[in-house]
Write a protein that holds these residues in place. Structure first.
Motif: not given
Length: 207
Positions: A89-91, A96-98, A117-118
Motif C-alpha cells: 500500500r505504501m509503495s 504509483g501502481s498499475g 500517479d502516486g
C-alpha cells in the motif's frame, strides 16, 4: 523512476575546538577587565543547503503531506517494519501502481519507467511543472556517462548531442529550485507564526 544522487567524531578536532574556545574566552575576559567592554564567541555559521538538498527537502515535504492525507505514515530509516500488505500500500501510494505511463529506452539498451500517479509524481508536477518533460530530461542527463562508455565516445561529444535535453533539464530544475525555496520559506514562516502564537497563549495563561 529511481536515481541515486551523489552522496554528498573527530576527538582531536573537538579538543582543538575547546582549546580555541577557551583561548577566545580568556581574551574576552582580559579585554573586559582592561576596557570595560564585553565580547562573546561568534555565532555558529548556519548550515547552508545545496540546491539539490533544497529541492529534495521540498519534495519530501510534499510526499509526506500526500501520504498523511491517505492515512499513511511517511517512511523513515529506522522505523519498524511493516507487513507485506502495508508495504504494498505504501509503495503504491508513493510511487504509483498499475501500468507505468512513462518509459524511455536509453542508447545503452536500458529502459527506465515511471508512474504518473502516486505522491512522488504529484510532488514532481508541483515542483517541475511538467512531470513528463522532467522524466525525459532527467533520465537522459543522469545517464550521459553510461551512454559515453557504451558508445566509446567522449563525454563532451555525448553532452553535445544532448544539448537540448541538458537545456531542458536546467530550465526545469531552475523552476523546481525557485518553487522549493518559496515552499520552504512559507513553511518556516508558518512555523514561526505558530510558535509565536503558542508563546503568547502560554504567557496569557501564566498571568
Amino acid at each position: 523512476m529511481t536515481s541515486t544522487p551523489p552522496q554528498l567524531p573527530v576527538p582531536a578536532r573537538a579538543l582543538l575546538a575547546r582549546h580555541r574556545t577557551a583561548g577566545a574566552l580568556a581574551l574576552c575576559a582580559a579585554v573586559l577587565l582592561s576596557a570595560l567592554t564585553g565580547c562573546a564567541p561568534a555565532p555558529a555559521r548556519p548550515h547552508v543547503l545545496s540546491s539539490a538538498d533544497i529541492i529534495r527537502t521540498a519534495q519530501q515535504q510534499l510526499t509526506d503531506r500526500c501520504l498523511l492525507r491517505q492515512g499513511l505514515t511517511p517512511p523513515r530509516p529506522g522505523r519498524h517494519a511493516r507487513s507485506e500488505a502495508e508495504e504494498q500500500r505504501m509503495s503504491g501510494a508513493l510511487f504509483g501502481s498499475g501500468r507505468t505511463e512513462l518509459s524511455l529506452t536509453l542508447p545503452t539498451g536500458y529502459s527506465v519507467r515511471a508512474h504518473t500517479d502516486g505522491c512522488l509524481a504529484a510532488a514532481q508536477r508541483s515542483l517541475y511543472g511538467d512531470q513528463r518533460r522532467w522524466f525525459h530530461a532527467s533520465t537522459i542527463v543522469n545517464n550521459l556517462k553510461p551512454e559515453a562508455a557504451h558508445g566509446h565516445d567522449s563525454l563532451a561529444s555525448v553532452r553535445d548531442r544532448h544539448r537540448a535535453d541538458i537545456a531542458e533539464w536546467q530550465r526545469l530544475r531552475a523552476r523546481a529550485l525557485s518553487r522549493a525555496k518559496a515552499q520552504l520559506t512559507r513553511r518556516n514562516q508558518n512555523t514561526h507564526r505558530h510558535q509565536n502564537t503558542h508563546r503568547y497563549q502560554k504567557e496569557n495563561v501564566s498571568r
